[in-house]
Write an enzyme that holds these catalytic residues in place. Structure first.
Site, PDB file in Angstrom:
ATOM      1  CG  ASP A   1      -1.676   1.365   1.361  1.00 58.51           C
ATOM      2  OD1 ASP A   1      -1.761   2.077   0.676  1.00 58.51           O
ATOM      3  OD2 ASP A   1      -2.422   1.496   2.320  1.00 58.51           O
TER       4      ASP A   1
ATOM      5  CE  LYS B   1      -1.740   6.980  -3.494  1.00 61.46           C
ATOM      6  NZ  LYS B   1      -2.063   6.186  -2.419  1.00 61.46           N
TER       7      LYS B   1
ATOM      8  CD  GLU C   1      -4.702   3.496  -2.331  1.00 63.39           C
ATOM      9  OE1 GLU C   1      -5.814   4.280  -2.033  1.00 63.39           O
ATOM     10  OE2 GLU C   1      -3.691   3.932  -2.941  1.00 63.39           O
TER      11      GLU C   1
ATOM     12  CG  ASP D   1      -9.614   4.050   0.582  1.00 63.08           C
ATOM     13  OD1 ASP D   1      -8.829   4.580   1.480  1.00 63.08           O
ATOM     14  OD2 ASP D   1      -8.592   3.293  -0.299  1.00 63.08           O
TER      15      ASP D   1
END
Length: 587
Positions: A8, A70, A147, A170
């Protein structure tokens, strides 16, 4: 034996897991924690720091650190550290290399392959950047998965006998995803997914920082430039307060001086849950769009959802939990640690890819998160305007899938056409992402409107095969776009294409279907004029379905046409039925 790990790669924290002894298991880092902060720093002597040491350095020397990179994946943005410019994939590779080293130390074996998770709404450029980061870290990507899908795999692994609809919400450090799915008898079917790649827990912390600075008469951007040490330390204080508000009704935020120091005489600001909720309202409101889109695309009412699953550390915030509870009129669940569930699911996915016996009874289907289509020109009056997007595979279509559409030339004696392939949701291609192109040549000369067929076949590896066929000559053209495919070898691509071949459905080439259309064409001229419209509508729907390449759509349209014929008192016998009758007469 070799191990494939699940990773992850998060905005705020990253972690990895391995599937062994029939279970997914988290891998601790060198500091004994399963969470590795996604922070990179450079010391004065040029040495690199990754993870927790870099996070500590960020408080005192923010100019020597990078974080939240990211969010830059798939862009050209770079940051200068230690006299050198770093891209997001380069910085991410340092995090991945750290995770790889931790996994090898834990497993006492070399680790060369991994499943890596990304936000469901990461586009092609962002996914390719993630794969590049893995390559730089010495990892081969077995697959990149979304994810929320990984999170659902964790739940599906532990609840294989369940039959229920789940919504996974999420909210991580920097991204927000929502996925609707169904679990049944060991199967996991993704129904729809949506999200936003620039919304997460960091935004809530930054909003709190901005609110405190405003009380001090400062603007966030100006303060960050003039007093970066103050802002860096205040960010740490606000992050601490945000975590305290998970369990406490209020918290105090100490105000550092311009040098980022907090002394005994430092003033503090009281922040309550209510005040934090008010400051965060605009961010919380942004959660509504993706949730609404998922429900609409999945054609599901909130009352049909059995479990609401919270994933990502930011979903612990009461302001988020309260919003989800109120907006969907249901109680959210967090049976597994929201920070850990994605990495665990990535390990389960690695086990599925490796055909591990412990997951042999699990089956997963995913969806295409973006619409895939081609560019076309539209006619407005007496002129043609190019640049419009024609979807072929719509977002949230279950994959693997094969779809086909008919297009036509726009000019007299046009002998060739370039099919430009795009990904996105916008009406015009300039606002979408170009994936590639295919040249089609040898179109027979004639007036504008000469037809050609375009077929998209898309699989779970992210492989997109684009085919074009000229009906008049039967000539075919083909290209394979591997933009989304995770480092497949030529042999793996060939095997995937062979599987995709079995997906393709060409009902228009079937003699039985041609016979039915010819029969209906003849009947149209024989029935009463006031009945003609309903029959022609059914014939048109059948012909459209034959061109779509959609097996379910075709079966529905064929049944509909036969029902219309029957309602008109016309019985149709297929060629097989006639052949069976002839055989019976001969016997």
């Amino acid at each position: 034996m070799g191990f494939d790990i699940g990773i992850d790669l998060g905005t705020t924290n990253s972690l990895c897991a391995v599937f062994r002894d029939g279970q997914p298991e988290l891998i601790p880092n060198v500091h004994g924690s399963v969470l590795t902060p996604s922070v990179v720093g450079v010391l004065d002597d040029g040495s690199m720091l990754v993870g927790l040491p870099a996070k500590e350095l960020r408080v005192t020397h923010p100019a020597q650190c990078a974080w939240c990179f990211k969010r830059w994946m798939g862009t050209n943005r770079k940051i200068r550290l230690g006299g050198r410019d770093y891209s997001a994939p380069e910085l991410s590779s340092l995090i991945l290399k750290s995770l790889k080293d931790d996994a090898e130390a834990f497993l006492k074996e070399a680790v060369t392959e991994a499943v890596i998770t990304v936000p469901a709404y990461f586009n092609d450029h962002q996914r390719k950047a993630t794969k590049l980061a893995a390559e730089l870290a010495g990892l081969k990507v077995r697959r990149i998965i979304n994810e929320p899908t990984a999170a659902a795999l964790t739940y599906g692994f532990h609840e294989r006998e369940a039959v229920k609809k789940l919504m996974v919400i999420d909210l991580g450090g920097g991204t927000f995803d929502v996925t609707l799915m169904e679990i049944f008898e060991g199967g996991l079917e993704i129904i729809s997914t949506a999200g936003e790649s620039h919304l997460g827990g960091e935004d809530f912390t930054n909003r709190l920082v901005a609110t405190v600075l405003k009380q001090l008469g400062k603007e966030y951007e100006t303060a960050e430039l003039k007093t970066p040490l103050l802002v860096a330390r205040l960010h740490e204080e606000c992050e601490r307060a945000k975590r305290q508000l998970l369990d406490a009704p209020q918290s105090r935020i100490r105000i550092p001086n311009d040098d980022g120091e907090i002394n005994e005489k430092a003033v503090s600001v009281l922040v309550t849950r209510e005040a934090f909720a008010k400051a965060s309202k605009a961010l919380v409101d942004r959660l509504k769009g993706p949730i609404g889109k998922v429900l609409r695309d999945g054609q599901v009412d909130p009352t049909e959802i059995d479990d609401l699953i919270l994933v990502g550390g930011a979903t612990r915030m009461p302001v988020v939990v309260d919003f989800v509870r109120e907006f969907l009129s249901a109680e959210p669940l967090a049976k597994f640690n929201p920070d850990e569930v994605v990495a665990l699911g990535a390990a389960v996915q690695a086990a599925l890819i490796s055909d591990n016996a412990a997951v042999s009874d699990m089956v997963m289907t995913d969806v295409c998160p973006f619409t895939l289509g081609v560019e076309l020109a539209k006619e407005f009056g007496n002129y043609l305007e190019p640049g419009y997007f024609a979807p072929i595979i719509h977002r949230n279509t279950t994959i693997p899938v094969s779809k086909e559409q008919i297009f036509s030339t726009v000019a007299t004696n046009q002998l060739e056409v370039t099919i430009n392939v795009y990904q996105g949701e916008a009406r015009k291609v300039k606002d979408n992402l170009k994936l590639g192109e295919l040249s089609v040549k040898g179109i027979p000369p004639g007036p504008a409107g000469q037809p050609f067929l375009v077929r998209f076949t898309y699989d779970i590896n992210g492989l997109l095969e684009v085919e074009a066929c000229i009906p008049e000559t039967g000539r075919k053209f083909q290209t394979v776009l591997t933009n989304h495919a995770a480092d497949l070898t030529p042999k793996e691509i060939a095997a995937a294409l062979e599987k995709m071949r079995k997906l393709k459905f060409y009902p228009r080439d079937d003699v039985k279907n041609k016979q039915l259309v010819l029969f209906c064409d003849r009947v149209v001229g024989e029935i009463s004029p006031h009945l003609r419209e309903s029959l022609e509508g059914a014939i048109d729907a059948f012909e459209r379905a034959m061109s779509s390449g959609d097996r379910e759509m075709f079966e529905v349209a064929r049944s509909g046409l036969l029902i219309v014929l029957s309602s008109l008192g016309i019985e149709y016998e297929s060629p097989e039925a006639e052949a069976d009758q002839d055989d019976n007469e001969l016997s």
